[in-house]
Design a protein around this motif. Structure first.
Motif, PDB file in Angstrom:
ATOM      1  N   LEU A 330      52.653  39.751  45.739  1.00 45.27           N
ATOM      2  CA  LEU A 330      52.603  40.505  44.486  1.00 45.27           C
ATOM      3  C   LEU A 330      51.878  39.735  43.390  1.00 45.27           C
ATOM      4  N   GLY A 331      51.924  38.417  43.448  1.00 44.77           N
ATOM      5  CA  GLY A 331      51.252  37.602  42.453  1.00 44.77           C
ATOM      6  C   GLY A 331      49.806  37.301  42.791  1.00 44.77           C
ATOM      7  N   GLY A 332      49.339  37.760  43.932  1.00 48.12           N
ATOM      8  CA  GLY A 332      47.974  37.501  44.358  1.00 48.12           C
ATOM      9  C   GLY A 332      47.024  38.622  43.981  1.00 48.12           C
ATOM     10  N   ASP A 333      45.983  38.782  44.765  1.00 44.73           N
ATOM     11  CA  ASP A 333      44.949  39.776  44.493  1.00 44.73           C
ATOM     12  C   ASP A 333      45.381  41.128  45.069  1.00 44.73           C
ATOM     13  N   VAL A 334      46.263  41.813  44.349  1.00 51.26           N
ATOM     14  CA  VAL A 334      46.773  43.101  44.818  1.00 51.26           C
ATOM     15  C   VAL A 334      45.642  44.124  44.907  1.00 51.26           C
ATOM     16  N   ARG A 335      44.753  44.104  43.938  1.00 50.77           N
ATOM     17  CA  ARG A 335      43.637  45.055  43.948  1.00 50.77           C
ATOM     18  C   ARG A 335      42.781  44.868  45.207  1.00 50.77           C
ATOM     19  N   GLY A 336      42.431  43.630  45.511  1.00 44.72           N
ATOM     20  CA  GLY A 336      41.613  43.368  46.688  1.00 44.72           C
ATOM     21  C   GLY A 336      42.348  43.672  47.979  1.00 44.72           C
ATOM     22  N   MET A 337      43.639  43.326  48.035  1.00 43.33           N
ATOM     23  CA  MET A 337      44.435  43.593  49.233  1.00 43.33           C
ATOM     24  C   MET A 337      44.484  45.085  49.528  1.00 43.33           C
ATOM     25  N   MET A 338      44.715  45.913  48.487  1.00 39.84           N
ATOM     26  CA  MET A 338      44.790  47.352  48.704  1.00 39.84           C
ATOM     27  C   MET A 338      43.410  47.925  49.020  1.00 39.84           C
ATOM     28  N   ALA A 339      42.351  47.366  48.432  1.00 37.07           N
ATOM     29  CA  ALA A 339      41.000  47.844  48.747  1.00 37.07           C
ATOM     30  C   ALA A 339      40.700  47.659  50.232  1.00 37.07           C
ATOM     31  N   GLU A 340      41.179  46.562  50.818  1.00 38.69           N
ATOM     32  CA  GLU A 340      40.989  46.343  52.253  1.00 38.69           C
ATOM     33  C   GLU A 340      41.697  47.405  53.083  1.00 38.69           C
ATOM     34  N   ARG A 341      42.704  48.036  52.484  1.00 39.78           N
ATOM     35  CA  ARG A 341      43.432  49.108  53.167  1.00 39.78           C
ATOM     36  C   ARG A 341      42.896  50.483  52.779  1.00 39.78           C
ATOM     37  N   GLY A 342      41.791  50.509  52.035  1.00 39.42           N
ATOM     38  CA  GLY A 342      41.169  51.760  51.635  1.00 39.42           C
ATOM     39  C   GLY A 342      41.823  52.428  50.447  1.00 39.42           C
ATOM     40  N   VAL A 343      42.663  51.680  49.713  1.00 41.88           N
ATOM     41  CA  VAL A 343      43.427  52.252  48.594  1.00 41.88           C
ATOM     42  C   VAL A 343      42.938  51.611  47.301  1.00 41.88           C
ATOM     43  N   ARG A 344      42.531  52.431  46.351  1.00 45.24           N
ATOM     44  CA  ARG A 344      42.001  51.938  45.071  1.00 45.24           C
ATOM     45  C   ARG A 344      43.100  51.864  44.020  1.00 45.24           C
ATOM     46  N   VAL A 345      43.285  50.680  43.458  1.00 53.82           N
ATOM     47  CA  VAL A 345      44.314  50.497  42.440  1.00 53.82           C
ATOM     48  C   VAL A 345      43.770  49.617  41.317  1.00 53.82           C
ATOM     49  N   ASP A 346      44.443  49.681  40.185  1.00 48.22           N
ATOM     50  CA  ASP A 346      44.249  48.733  39.099  1.00 48.22           C
ATOM     51  C   ASP A 346      45.587  48.050  38.887  1.00 48.22           C
ATOM     52  N   VAL A 347      45.573  46.854  38.287  1.00 50.49           N
ATOM     53  CA  VAL A 347      46.801  46.077  38.136  1.00 50.49           C
ATOM     54  C   VAL A 347      46.911  45.583  36.700  1.00 50.49           C
ATOM     55  N   ARG A 348      48.107  45.701  36.149  1.00 52.82           N
ATOM     56  CA  ARG A 348      48.398  45.210  34.801  1.00 52.82           C
ATOM     57  C   ARG A 348      49.585  44.253  34.851  1.00 52.82           C
TER      58      ARG A 348
END
Length: 348
Positions: A330-348
């Motif tokens: 959760l403290g890492g690159d959540v945006r990049g991790m989800m992009a690898e799964r084909g899911v687009r997110v933003d993080v705040r």
């Protein structure tokens, strides 16, 4: 073994329904669904195993659990209480509840009686929807108390043999259930982790924000809180999510799912979204419903489910189990991790 909160867990899932009645509140009846890790004898038998009828005469639904399976023996697991949305039902998000149970959690979700889909259907049949002002006023008082009541009953051993660890309790909920999550956290000091999904209470187009006025963020303790919200939410738009996130005084994080609307946090996203968009609805939602985009213009429901299952579990693991791998995820690159799964997110 690598930590993977997105994969289904190692335990088969059992489910049972109990009728809990709160004598202190005029015998308020709460049909409650319990999901829990089941004995090894049920391994491989839980996927799509349970069929339930939401309303008489309506099509049946399935969930990934074995009805009345024998609970798994061993150390009592953590408890997560799930709160459904406005005029929804206790089994609205089994994709999350069964996932948590497969990873060793007990999950309890009660129908918030008086604010369920049953009242909506009755309104559709009679042309007389419940007065939203009355429903909100009654639900503001009842919903957080429902969460505490369920916790009390489980700790007291009244969950038909399902035991939990009273020191490890989390709460999650969607929409009005997200508001309930925040309010229950304020009122019940036993709650240690909060997971509001597109919560109500922030700026919104539905009229007077009585839910926001009643929210209490003076929790008196740090309850780590993970918001998961949708960027195209027409019922509870993104500015309201930022407002609630900003008001939260605890350790917090917000993950924003791109090209998603309010009902991406329910089971059967595509069907539920289109039904809500095209069928008669509670007058409270009428102005916002007109702006909802067809589901074909939004992200697949599977993307939302993948995000909520994985990050929701990681949040509970990090807080309730002290799992450092979950905290690092959760403290890492959540945006990049989800992009690898084909899911687009933003993080705040």
């Amino acid at each position: 073994m690598a930590y993977d909160p997105f994969a289904r867990g190692p335990y088969p899932v059992g489910v049972r329904t109990l009728e809990l009645a709160d004598g202190a509140r005029a015998g308020r009846a709460l049909p409650t669904e319990f999901w829990y890790p089941a004995a090894d004898a049920y391994a491989g038998r839980d996927l799509g195993a349970d069929t339930f009828e939401l309303l008489p005469g309506f099509p049946s639904f399935t969930q990934d659990a074995v009805r009345d399976a024998v609970p798994r023996a061993g150390r009592p697991p953590p408890l997560v209480v799930f709160s459904h949305g406005y005029t929804a039902h206790r089994r609205q998000s089994t994709f999350l509840c069964t996932h948590l149970a497969s990873h060793g959690y007990v999950v309890a979700s009660a129908d918030h009686t008086g604010n369920t889909v049953l009242e909506v259907v009755q309104g559709m049949m009679t042309g007389r929807f419940p007065d939203p002002a009355v429903t909100l006023r009654e639900s503001i008082a009842a919903r957080p108390a429902d969460v505490t009541f369920v916790v009390d009953r489980v700790i007291a051993g009244e969950a038909d043999g399902i035991a939990i660890d009273a020191r490890r309790i989390g709460v999650a909920g969607h929409s009005f259930g997200g508001w309930t999550t925040l309010m229950a956290t304020a009122r019940d000091r036993r709650i240690r982790a909060a997971l509001p999904l597109a919560p109500a209470g922030g700026e919104n187009p539905l009229g007077a924000n009585v839910l926001g006025e009643t929210l209490d963020f003076s929790w008196g303790r740090d309850v780590p809180t993970l918001f998961i919200v949708a960027d195209q939410d027409n019922i509870l738009p993104l500015p309201g999510m930022h407002e609630l996130h900003g008001r939260t005084q605890a350790t917090k994080q917000m993950v924003i799912l791109q090209d998603a609307d309010h009902l991406h946090f329910c089971d059967n996203v595509e069907q539920v979204h289109e039904l809500f968009r095209t069928m008669p609805t509670d007058p409270l939602f009428a102005p916002a419903v007109a702006k909802i985009r067809p589901i074909g213009e939004l992200c697949p429901g599977a993307h939302a489910h993948d995000l909520v299952r994985g990050l929701g579990l990681a949040h509970m693991d990090a807080v309730l189990r002290g799992d450092e791998r979950a905290a690092a995820l959760l403290g890492g690159d959540v945006r990049g991790m989800m992009a690898e799964r084909g899911v687009r997110v933003d993080v705040r």
